[in-house]
Design an enzyme around this catalytic site. Structure first.
Site, PDB file in Angstrom:
ATOM      1  N   HIS A 123      20.469  28.694 -45.058  1.00 21.63           N
ATOM      2  CA  HIS A 123      19.289  29.394 -44.404  1.00 21.63           C
ATOM      3  C   HIS A 123      19.447  30.817 -44.690  1.00 21.63           C
ATOM      4  O   HIS A 123      18.228  31.509 -45.129  1.00 21.63           O
ATOM      5  CB  HIS A 123      19.189  29.040 -43.087  1.00 21.63           C
ATOM      6  CG  HIS A 123      18.713  27.714 -42.918  1.00 21.63           C
ATOM      7  ND1 HIS A 123      18.220  27.179 -41.498  1.00 21.63           N
ATOM      8  CD2 HIS A 123      18.144  26.852 -43.803  1.00 21.63           C
ATOM      9  CE1 HIS A 123      17.875  25.992 -41.775  1.00 21.63           C
ATOM     10  NE2 HIS A 123      17.680  25.648 -42.823  1.00 21.63           N
ATOM     11  N   TYR A 139      10.912  28.675 -37.783  1.00 25.45           N
ATOM     12  CA  TYR A 139      11.126  27.281 -37.031  1.00 25.45           C
ATOM     13  C   TYR A 139      10.261  26.661 -36.493  1.00 25.45           C
ATOM     14  O   TYR A 139      10.117  25.347 -36.475  1.00 25.45           O
ATOM     15  CB  TYR A 139      12.470  27.623 -36.126  1.00 25.45           C
ATOM     16  CG  TYR A 139      13.851  27.665 -36.990  1.00 25.45           C
ATOM     17  CD1 TYR A 139      14.437  26.393 -37.004  1.00 25.45           C
ATOM     18  CD2 TYR A 139      14.141  28.983 -37.321  1.00 25.45           C
ATOM     19  CE1 TYR A 139      15.790  26.680 -37.496  1.00 25.45           C
ATOM     20  CE2 TYR A 139      15.404  28.997 -37.969  1.00 25.45           C
ATOM     21  CZ  TYR A 139      16.128  27.599 -38.072  1.00 25.45           C
ATOM     22  OH  TYR A 139      17.295  27.672 -38.946  1.00 25.45           O
ATOM     23  N   GLU A 196      22.735  31.959 -37.340  1.00 29.93           N
ATOM     24  CA  GLU A 196      22.037  32.638 -38.616  1.00 29.93           C
ATOM     25  C   GLU A 196      22.128  34.250 -38.279  1.00 29.93           C
ATOM     26  O   GLU A 196      22.545  34.977 -39.134  1.00 29.93           O
ATOM     27  CB  GLU A 196      20.833  32.200 -38.924  1.00 29.93           C
ATOM     28  CG  GLU A 196      20.783  30.831 -39.619  1.00 29.93           C
ATOM     29  CD  GLU A 196      19.489  30.143 -39.309  1.00 29.93           C
ATOM     30  OE1 GLU A 196      18.399  30.529 -39.205  1.00 29.93           O
ATOM     31  OE2 GLU A 196      19.609  28.651 -39.858  1.00 29.93           O
ATOM     32  N   GLY A 216      31.768  20.010 -64.517  1.00 30.25           N
ATOM     33  CA  GLY A 216      30.758  20.424 -64.918  1.00 30.25           C
ATOM     34  C   GLY A 216      30.657  21.864 -64.291  1.00 30.25           C
ATOM     35  O   GLY A 216      31.481  22.874 -64.329  1.00 30.25           O
ATOM     36  N   TYR A 233      28.503  32.475 -52.250  1.00 42.14           N
ATOM     37  CA  TYR A 233      26.927  32.438 -53.118  1.00 42.14           C
ATOM     38  C   TYR A 233      26.155  33.263 -52.777  1.00 42.14           C
ATOM     39  O   TYR A 233      26.126  33.648 -51.514  1.00 42.14           O
ATOM     40  CB  TYR A 233      26.363  30.978 -53.198  1.00 42.14           C
ATOM     41  CG  TYR A 233      26.152  30.281 -51.950  1.00 42.14           C
ATOM     42  CD1 TYR A 233      24.859  30.625 -51.218  1.00 42.14           C
ATOM     43  CD2 TYR A 233      26.950  29.360 -51.112  1.00 42.14           C
ATOM     44  CE1 TYR A 233      24.678  30.103 -50.147  1.00 42.14           C
ATOM     45  CE2 TYR A 233      26.878  28.892 -50.013  1.00 42.14           C
ATOM     46  CZ  TYR A 233      25.621  29.144 -49.361  1.00 42.14           C
ATOM     47  OH  TYR A 233      25.373  28.622 -48.020  1.00 42.14           O
ATOM     48  N   ASN A 244      19.835  29.416 -54.836  1.00 47.75           N
ATOM     49  CA  ASN A 244      21.283  29.777 -54.307  1.00 47.75           C
ATOM     50  C   ASN A 244      22.099  29.707 -55.664  1.00 47.75           C
ATOM     51  O   ASN A 244      22.213  28.774 -56.695  1.00 47.75           O
ATOM     52  CB  ASN A 244      21.880  29.156 -53.320  1.00 47.75           C
ATOM     53  CG  ASN A 244      21.209  29.516 -52.088  1.00 47.75           C
ATOM     54  OD1 ASN A 244      20.543  30.428 -51.900  1.00 47.75           O
ATOM     55  ND2 ASN A 244      20.980  28.609 -51.093  1.00 47.75           N
TER      56      ASN A 244
END
Length: 401
Positions: free
Chosen positions: A85, A95, A137, A267, A190, A205
């Protein structure tokens, strides 16, 4: 906080919601996008079409409701969701939108069974979950902002170089436009990128694919056949262009152990393991780097890993191709197996193993590490689907490019 009556209602209705979870999420997303089209930017359209995003939401809701009286069991899942998030820029004001539409979807699907008491209980449960996520968060946002070179929200970066790593994967070297110090991210993390394509804002992302503590960051992107963002980056993102980037997130990161480190990828899963490898190869820690790909044409970073292997005695690297081309010389051909893995790992199996790749690859590796009796606490991965899918016994393993 939920009261005991509400908890009892949740426990009593979880089976019904679980039985109709897919129908609820199939109703939820179109409803939310119709009422609040501005939130579309936070969702991956390809995942919507494939149904993976809907399935992930359904499983998250069921997991939360099923553990309503022991929320501590959700710790890892909460962290995973919260980091995602934050990378996408989700804020507290989003939210209530989700809550409103989720309750409307439950009501629509369950019909008369969705009484006022039932909807009130599920509404209270959702508010509790939202409060938990918002709190976690905010902590991540604050930590990212307070770190040296950190930031909150979006930051402008400029593309200074792009390098084709294989026929499918291209690396993009990004430097902050403001010239200020760059945050020292953790290997394996990331970032989120924000683009405007055909007048539409889209967020994605991407794993950071190089070691931290440099002048900029690097992401390496696989061109997906129907990938709106990946195709745009491959075809139109050129040196000098700017892009908005959110601060590094994710807790699939290296620990402080000195055990031999095994980096196992399939991969495009190689991208975060490259960050880990480049960050610690000079430390002297024993590293075993294993990569599975179709063949040499789609094997990204092949020359770089080979060069590191010749420079550093603590690094051993192995490759396996399941569709090897004429002239390819991997260490093995076919699919990765427990037997092959056993050959490449220390006999005592006392390692820290990190693995990432397409879902079939991860399912197979999950079975291999159990078969080889590598301690569960020493096995690390990042998986965005239901965990029961990861741990399912896989007979065949397909490795994507």
């Amino acid at each position: 906080m939920l009261n005991q009556d509400q908890i009892a209602i949740i426990n009593a209705t979880v089976p019904a919601v679980k039985a109709h979870a897919r129908d609820i999420t199939n109703c939820f997303y179109p409803l939310m996008f119709a009422r609040y089209p501005e939130v579309k930017r936070y969702f991956n359209h390809t995942n919507q079409i494939q149904g993976t995003q809907r399935e992930a939401l359904a499983n998250a809701v069921i997991a939360y409701a099923g553990n309503i009286e022991r929320l501590e069991a959700l710790g890892d899942a909460v962290s995973l969701i919260a980091h995602k998030h934050c990378s996408l820029g989700i804020l507290p004001e989003h939210y209530p939108i989700v809550g409103e539409c989720l309750l409307a979807a439950i009501s629509d699907v369950l019909g008369d069974a969705a009484t006022e008491e039932v909807l009130s209980a599920w509404g209270a449960a959702y508010e509790q979950l939202a409060a938990i996520l918002i709190g976690v968060e905010e902590t991540i946002y604050e930590q990212n902002q307070q770190r040296l070179g950190g930031w909150r929200g979006e930051r402008a970066f400029r593309l200074v170089d792009r390098v084709e790593e294989s026929t499918l994967i291209t690396s993009y070297y990004l430097h902050p436009v403001d010239g200020d110090p760059l945050v020292s991210f953790l290997p394996g993390q990331y970032v989120g990128v924000v683009l405007h394509i055909h007048g539409e804002e889209i967020r994605r992302n991407y794993s950071l694919s190089d070691a931290p503590d440099k002048h900029g960051i690097r992401i390496s992107v696989k061109r997906e056949p129907d990938g709106v963002v990946s195709n745009y980056l491959h075809e139109h993102f050129v040196v000098g262009d700017e892009i908005a980037v959110t601060a590094p997130c994710g807790d699939f990161v290296l620990d402080d152990s000195q055990r031999p480190l095994v980096l196992l990828s399939g991969g495009v899963g190689i991208t975060p393991t490259m960050s880990m490898l480049n960050a610690c190869v000079t430390s002297g820690r024993e590293i075993i780097f294993i990569h599975a790909a179709l063949n040499s044409q789609v094997h990204a970073f092949r020359d770089h890993v080979a060069e590191l292997s010749t420079r550093y005695d603590n690094l051993k690297s192995f490759t396996i191709y399941d569709q090897a081309l004429s002239g390819d010389t991997p260490d093995a051909k076919g699919y990765l197996s427990a037997e092959l893995l056993a050959q490449w790992l220390p006999e005592n199996r006392d390692v820290e193993l990190y693995f990432l790749g397409p879902k079939p690859f991860m399912q197979a590796v999950s079975g291999f590490v159990r078969e080889l009796k590598i301690p569960e606490t020493q096995v690390h991965y990042e998986f965005f689907g239901p965990l029961q899918e990861l741990h399912a016994d896989a007979v065949d393993m397909a490795v994507s490019q």
